[in-house]
Structures are given as C-alpha cells and as structure tokens.
Design an enzyme around this catalytic site. Structure first.
Site, mmCIF file in Angstrom:
data_model
loop_
_atom_site.group_PDB
_atom_site.id
_atom_site.type_symbol
_atom_site.label_atom_id
_atom_site.label_comp_id
_atom_site.label_asym_id
_atom_site.label_seq_id
_atom_site.Cartn_x
_atom_site.Cartn_y
_atom_site.Cartn_z
ATOM 1 N N TYR A 1 0.802 -1.230 0.000
ATOM 2 C CA TYR A 1 0.000 0.000 0.000
ATOM 3 C C TYR A 1 0.833 1.277 0.000
ATOM 4 O O TYR A 1 0.557 2.187 -0.776
ATOM 5 C CB TYR A 1 -0.981 0.026 1.182
ATOM 6 C CG TYR A 1 -1.922 1.218 1.116
ATOM 7 C CD1 TYR A 1 -2.973 1.231 0.197
ATOM 8 C CD2 TYR A 1 -1.736 2.342 1.916
ATOM 9 C CE1 TYR A 1 -3.814 2.336 0.096
ATOM 10 C CE2 TYR A 1 -2.570 3.447 1.825
ATOM 11 C CZ TYR A 1 -3.610 3.435 0.919
ATOM 12 O OH TYR A 1 -4.421 4.525 0.816
ATOM 13 N N TYR B 1 10.094 -11.489 -0.559
ATOM 14 C CA TYR B 1 8.876 -11.890 -1.255
ATOM 15 C C TYR B 1 8.434 -10.754 -2.147
ATOM 16 O O TYR B 1 8.075 -9.683 -1.667
ATOM 17 C CB TYR B 1 7.810 -12.263 -0.222
ATOM 18 C CG TYR B 1 6.476 -12.709 -0.770
ATOM 19 C CD1 TYR B 1 6.280 -13.040 -2.108
ATOM 20 C CD2 TYR B 1 5.373 -12.816 0.080
ATOM 21 C CE1 TYR B 1 5.056 -13.452 -2.586
ATOM 22 C CE2 TYR B 1 4.134 -13.234 -0.381
ATOM 23 C CZ TYR B 1 3.985 -13.545 -1.718
ATOM 24 O OH TYR B 1 2.749 -13.963 -2.174
ATOM 25 N N ARG C 1 -0.041 -7.737 -5.901
ATOM 26 C CA ARG C 1 -0.786 -7.551 -4.651
ATOM 27 C C ARG C 1 -0.324 -6.325 -3.863
ATOM 28 O O ARG C 1 -1.118 -5.663 -3.212
ATOM 29 C CB ARG C 1 -0.650 -8.790 -3.758
ATOM 30 C CG ARG C 1 -1.554 -9.937 -4.159
ATOM 31 C CD ARG C 1 -1.514 -11.019 -3.099
ATOM 32 N NE ARG C 1 -2.386 -12.129 -3.396
ATOM 33 C CZ ARG C 1 -3.664 -12.213 -3.026
ATOM 34 N NH1 ARG C 1 -4.219 -11.225 -2.360
ATOM 35 N NH2 ARG C 1 -4.386 -13.280 -3.336
ATOM 36 N N LYS D 1 11.232 -15.334 -2.867
ATOM 37 C CA LYS D 1 10.035 -15.902 -3.481
ATOM 38 C C LYS D 1 9.594 -14.919 -4.547
ATOM 39 O O LYS D 1 9.175 -13.803 -4.250
ATOM 40 C CB LYS D 1 8.926 -16.102 -2.453
ATOM 41 C CG LYS D 1 7.604 -16.564 -3.074
ATOM 42 C CD LYS D 1 6.466 -16.596 -2.058
ATOM 43 C CE LYS D 1 5.153 -16.967 -2.733
ATOM 44 N NZ LYS D 1 3.999 -16.951 -1.782
ATOM 45 N N ILE E 1 6.935 -21.997 -3.654
ATOM 46 C CA ILE E 1 6.010 -21.773 -2.552
ATOM 47 C C ILE E 1 4.631 -21.772 -3.185
ATOM 48 O O ILE E 1 4.273 -20.862 -3.932
ATOM 49 C CB ILE E 1 6.322 -20.479 -1.795
ATOM 50 C CG1 ILE E 1 7.687 -20.614 -1.101
ATOM 51 C CG2 ILE E 1 5.238 -20.184 -0.754
ATOM 52 C CD1 ILE E 1 8.130 -19.390 -0.328
#
Length: 294
Positions: A110, A136, A141, A164, A206
């Site tokens: 965000y 990550y 997202r 990841k 993952i």
C-alpha cells in the site's frame, strides 16, 4: 553443487476458520496431510494464510502452532511481512522465538516505497533478527516491485538467503543467476510457471496448489529434479487447470472451497474476502477431477 537452505515444494498454508475463529483442529489435520504427502516445507501466515485480516495474536498463534505440529519434520518459514518495518521486525522476532526455520517477508504493501526504501526496510529487518529470510516480491498484490538490482544488493546480507518471486517473469531468475554470487535460493511463487522457473534453475516453489494437491506438486518437483521432463510435463498438464482455478476468485477462497469438498475445513474466510462465487465452483470441481483429486 550449492546446498540450498530452502527448496522443494513449500506449501503456502491456508488458515482454516470456523465461526470466526482459527480452527486449530483443522489446521493440524491439514498440516499432517502436507507432511504425509512429502512436502519440503510450509509457510504459515503468508498471503494465502489471510495474514492481512488476522489479528496479531492469531497470527502469532498460527505460527507457534505450525512449529509445534511440524516438530522439525519439515521446514517452517513464517510469514512476517508488514507495511511497517517495526511490525515486520516484531513478527520476525516472534518467529525466531518459537523456533521457525526462517521468515518470508513481503515488500511493504500500500505505501509503495522507493527502491531505496525497500532496501532499507529489508536490511533493517535482517539486521534486527538473526534468522534466514526470504524476500517476497508480488507486485500484483503489493503495488511495488522489488527490482533485480535491489535483490542483488540485498543478497549480500548474511541473513537474506533467497527470494520468493511471484511475478511470473521467467527472465528475472536468469538475471539473478547471472548476477548474484554465492548461495541464494530462488523460489517460484507462481504455480503455473513453476516448471519453467525450475528449468531456469529455481530451487523450488512456494505453492498454493499444494494445499489441495500436495502429492501432485511433489511428484512434479521430483520429476523435474530427476530430469524426467516427460513426466514433469504430464503432471503440469494434470495440474494446470487447478493452478488457474484456485485464482478464479479472491484467493484463498477457491482453495478453501476445494479443501471443504475434501472434508478438511470450512469455506469460511474473513471479510473483506468473500466465499467462492457459485459460477466459479464447477471450474474448481472439474480442475480437481483433472488433477486426480476426489
């Protein structure tokens, strides 16, 4: 040959809920199934675990419970990402205190920091907690992309051991292999492209799909590692509809729906997530059949 700290099939665990609370009995049942299927590790309290909507005490309880149940049989990489650096440090310290094998720390979501801010964030967490960390990167997202050059700079930190990569961009792993020196675990975070990622030198995945089809994902990984590309492609063909189907609605709702049909947990998710739409369910049902799951 470089020895990878984190590798193989690592399941991004859902967090089962019942009547608004974490269903600890269902969590144990799900985790024992993962271990029996031969997965190499699990991630509690990642995105798929609904970390954004669980309370801090629930987050910590899930991580603690996962470490206790796993009891050293597989790796536990605790989700410890947050928009605030101090919170990520707190979650990482807790993960270490209960015996997790490492942490998965997502790019702050965000607030969209710069590359300089991202580097400072991850270095601050890694400096504060002596525990292996996987970066990550999931810009779809979080709204921010961790650039290859920033990953290279962070790879020099002794506590940052890999990434990841959930971008689905297979060119990134080739760049990292060519430009990052020493051991650095390159882990796919995108089930549909894992076969290609592994071909480019990835150490593992993952996986969301392995919540539902852990045996199939392990078989895919084993075929890749054994150099049996025909078998690997066969498993990819069997699993591809499930890879896609589990993201036809807000994740992890489709995964919880699939697991509910198998009797492992309820479909319950926490708002603002909603349960899987009626028009999506037949696609998931068909994908499970194609994957040999009933």
């Amino acid at each position: 040959m470089i020895a990878h700290l984190f590798k193989g099939v690592i399941t991004a665990l859902i967090t089962p809920l019942r009547d608004g609370n974490v269903d600890e009995a269902a969590f144990k049942k799900l985790l024992e199934r993962q271990i029996a299927a031969g997965v190499h590790g699990v991630v509690p309290m990642g995105t798929t675990g609904e970390s954004a909507t669980l309370h801090p005490d629930e987050h910590k309880r899930v991580v603690e419970m996962c470490v206790e149940i796993a009891a050293g049989r597989i790796r536990v990489i605790a989700g410890a990402g947050a928009s605030a650096t101090d919170k990520a440090i707190e979650l990482s310290r807790f993960a270490k205190s209960v015996g997790a094998d490492g942490t998965l720390v997502v790019t702050p979501y965000y607030n969209r920091p710069s590359q300089e801010g991202l580097r400072a964030h991850f270095e601050a967490v890694a400096d504060a907690v002596e525990l292996p960390m996987l970066l990550y990167n999931v810009p779809g997202r979080t709204g921010v992309d961790l650039a290859n050059e920033t990953v290279k700079a962070l790879s020099a930190h002794p506590n940052i051991v890999g990434i990841k990569d959930a971008t689905g961009d297979l060119s990134r792993i080739s760049w990292m292999r060519a430009n990052i020196e020493g051991q650095f675990d390159l882990i796919s975070g995108d089930d549909p492209s894992y076969l290609g990622y592994a071909a480019h030198g990835g150490a593992g995945v993952i996986s969301v799909t392995s919540n539902v089809a852990p045996e199939g994902m392990v078989a895919l990984h084993d075929a890749i590692q054994g150099g049996d590309l025909a078998t690997a492609r066969s498993w990819q063909d069997r699993l591809i509809a499930l890879h896609k189907g589990l993201f036809l609605d807000n994740s992890p709702s489709p995964t919880k729906y699939a697991l509910s049909t198998l009797g492992y947990c309820t479909e319950e998710v926490r708002l603002p997530l909603a349960q899987t739409r009626a028009d999506v369910r037949p696609h998931i049902d068909a994908a499970m059949v194609a994957a040999g799951i009933s």
